[in-house]
Design a protein around this motif. Sequence first.
Motif, PDB file in Angstrom:
ATOM      1  N   LEU A  64      33.387  50.835  33.129  1.00 21.68           N
ATOM      2  CA  LEU A  64      34.349  51.864  32.768  1.00 21.68           C
ATOM      3  C   LEU A  64      35.432  52.042  33.830  1.00 21.68           C
ATOM      4  N   ASP A  65      35.044  51.967  35.105  1.00 19.11           N
ATOM      5  CA  ASP A  65      36.026  52.232  36.154  1.00 19.11           C
ATOM      6  C   ASP A  65      37.041  51.100  36.309  1.00 19.11           C
ATOM      7  N   ARG A  66      36.821  49.969  35.597  1.00 20.26           N
ATOM      8  CA  ARG A  66      37.783  48.871  35.664  1.00 20.26           C
ATOM      9  C   ARG A  66      38.689  48.801  34.437  1.00 20.26           C
ATOM     10  N   LEU A  67      38.480  49.701  33.488  1.00 13.16           N
ATOM     11  CA  LEU A  67      39.336  49.709  32.304  1.00 13.16           C
ATOM     12  C   LEU A  67      40.815  49.919  32.654  1.00 13.16           C
ATOM     13  N   PRO A  68      41.160  50.790  33.625  1.00 14.50           N
ATOM     14  CA  PRO A  68      42.589  50.963  33.960  1.00 14.50           C
ATOM     15  C   PRO A  68      43.273  49.676  34.403  1.00 14.50           C
ATOM     16  N   GLU A  69      42.482  48.672  34.866  1.00 17.15           N
ATOM     17  CA  GLU A  69      43.095  47.420  35.283  1.00 17.15           C
ATOM     18  C   GLU A  69      43.694  46.633  34.117  1.00 17.15           C
ATOM     19  N   GLY A  97      52.229  52.277  32.662  1.00 24.67           N
ATOM     20  CA  GLY A  97      52.531  53.631  32.204  1.00 24.67           C
ATOM     21  C   GLY A  97      51.348  54.363  31.621  1.00 24.67           C
ATOM     22  N   ASP A  98      50.298  53.627  31.201  1.00 23.20           N
ATOM     23  CA  ASP A  98      49.116  54.255  30.591  1.00 23.20           C
ATOM     24  C   ASP A  98      47.951  54.421  31.560  1.00 23.20           C
ATOM     25  N   ASN A 104      42.431  58.571  21.703  1.00 25.28           N
ATOM     26  CA  ASN A 104      43.820  58.369  22.113  1.00 25.28           C
ATOM     27  C   ASN A 104      44.238  56.930  21.880  1.00 25.28           C
ATOM     28  N   GLU A 105      45.558  56.733  21.823  1.00 21.16           N
ATOM     29  CA  GLU A 105      46.107  55.382  21.742  1.00 21.16           C
ATOM     30  C   GLU A 105      46.535  54.936  23.134  1.00 21.16           C
ATOM     31  N   ILE A 106      46.168  53.700  23.487  1.00 28.14           N
ATOM     32  CA  ILE A 106      46.546  53.132  24.771  1.00 28.14           C
ATOM     33  C   ILE A 106      47.128  51.744  24.531  1.00 28.14           C
ATOM     34  N   ARG A 107      47.805  51.221  25.539  1.00 26.14           N
ATOM     35  CA  ARG A 107      48.371  49.876  25.465  1.00 26.14           C
ATOM     36  C   ARG A 107      47.675  48.998  26.497  1.00 26.14           C
ATOM     37  N   ILE A 108      47.026  47.961  26.008  1.00 26.68           N
ATOM     38  CA  ILE A 108      46.283  47.082  26.908  1.00 26.68           C
ATOM     39  C   ILE A 108      47.047  45.773  27.091  1.00 26.68           C
ATOM     40  N   LEU A 109      46.759  45.103  28.205  1.00 26.49           N
ATOM     41  CA  LEU A 109      47.359  43.812  28.510  1.00 26.49           C
ATOM     42  C   LEU A 109      46.379  42.716  28.129  1.00 26.49           C
ATOM     43  N   ARG A 110      46.841  41.810  27.251  1.00 30.48           N
ATOM     44  CA  ARG A 110      46.001  40.690  26.837  1.00 30.48           C
ATOM     45  C   ARG A 110      46.790  39.417  27.069  1.00 30.48           C
ATOM     46  N   GLY A 111      46.599  38.846  28.255  1.00 31.19           N
ATOM     47  CA  GLY A 111      47.390  37.690  28.633  1.00 31.19           C
ATOM     48  C   GLY A 111      48.836  38.118  28.859  1.00 31.19           C
TER      49      GLY A 111
END
Length: 504
Positions: free
Chosen positions: A176-181, A186-187, A207-214
């Motif tokens: 869980l603590d690595r999810l912000p990575e 901005g999120d 909530n809606e978040i924007r994740i980085l996938r590649g």
Amino acid sequence: MGIPHGKDGGAGDRRAATLADTVDRLRAELEQLRSAAGTTAVLEQAKGLLSERLGCGLAAAHTHLLEIARDSGVTPEVAARLLLTPEPGGEGRPSPGGRTIPDLVARLRAVSRTPAAPPPGPAPPAAGGLGEQIEQTQRIGNLGWGLWDLAGGRIYWSDQLYRIFGRDPSEGPLPLDRLPERVVAGDVPLVVHLVRTLLDGSEKVDNEIRILRGEETRDVRLMGEPVLDAFGMPAAVRCICQDITRWRLGERALKASRVQLERRLIAAERHQAIEMQRSILPLPDGIVTKPGLRAAVRYLPAGHSARVGGDWYETTAIDGEGVFLAIGDVSGHGLTAAAAMARLRNGLSGLAFSGAPPDRLLGWLNRLTLHWPTSLTATVLAGRYDPARRILTWAQAGHLPPLLIRDGKAITLDPPEGILLGAMEIPEFELETTSLEPDDLLLLYTDGLIERRERGLQEGLDLLIRAASTADSYDPEGLLDHVLRAFGAPNPNDDTCVVAIQIE
């Protein structure tokens, strides 16, 4: 006995008339069929365009077209034609978006709430049937689940959650603590807060978040809840993630289409209003000469595309009555204001030939304003100039007073009493008389010249007085050019009309 005449001829005339009616009806029906065919072709082209932009089928595109037309207040045919109009400036077409899945999600939720009768046909296999259905549900809805066992230190992710995050299962799930990575910068504060909320065991999150996938960014809905032990302490965290990127892409494409349609509707209305103003209120080229005076006019439409107003002016020589002068401003913007401007200007121009004094003219004009089908107010300044005596007799209805420029000094004339048109049933208008001298200049103007959002009315009036007092030329056109330069760009929110009058 005589031979009767006209019987066969009458029957022939009736047959000819019937034939002509039939031909006219068939022509009308043919025109209707041609029009319907043209409308159908336009609708089909617009559906194809929306289908490409939103990444949906033609049926869904038809639904979106009807929604756009409803929200924009136009018929589907008008919406279709505007959407097919090329963008000004040569902008390219938007790239196709993905399909949305609201229908699939709604069906899954309905199934989860209400037991459904089995569909006809062979029953699903008993062994592993439920697990396979859950897997298919996650795939269709792009849903993944995760469980973080806080007490045992174990983490479980479904296969679909690995796909959503673009993570290789061999790398294992993320703590869980690595999810912000894995989210956009901005999120990060939001995700940190959500993780803390779950670990505190205080409440659920959604909530809606924007994740980085590649190299790409994905929109994800994150739903989670803490699992509490017997002592009320968080023992685990359960989360469900849904990739809603295609849904959001479709929404953005649909919003862009609506904005495009609204922009074109505004541009079309502005064009019609300006054309109406030009046909009703033609601007003279250069100096206009009337008995005992010379005049010049400047009209500037509002800088904002949606705010064409109802400013107008009038300078008319009347035999035996001198020169009739007027300037006005109708409330509102667009076609309604332009139509009201035409009605008031034409009405006042006609009433001016009655020979009545300006205060009485404004009273009659107020009655006309009150009988307008929609609520309407307007400001007007009207006057009669006697060239033999060089006397201006004038009245005003809530309008800004004229500026008198004499010997290089500008002052504001004291206005007589008068309230704007349409405010009262029986208002009182006072009459004012101003004696003028050769080479005097009068400046009539609407509030669009001096009133701006960034400054007050008095500040704008002070600027006008300074500009008029420091003009290089006191020719009517030279004065107007100097004043407009002092105020800079046209008012973005209101029209501007200025009339400069030089006494001979």
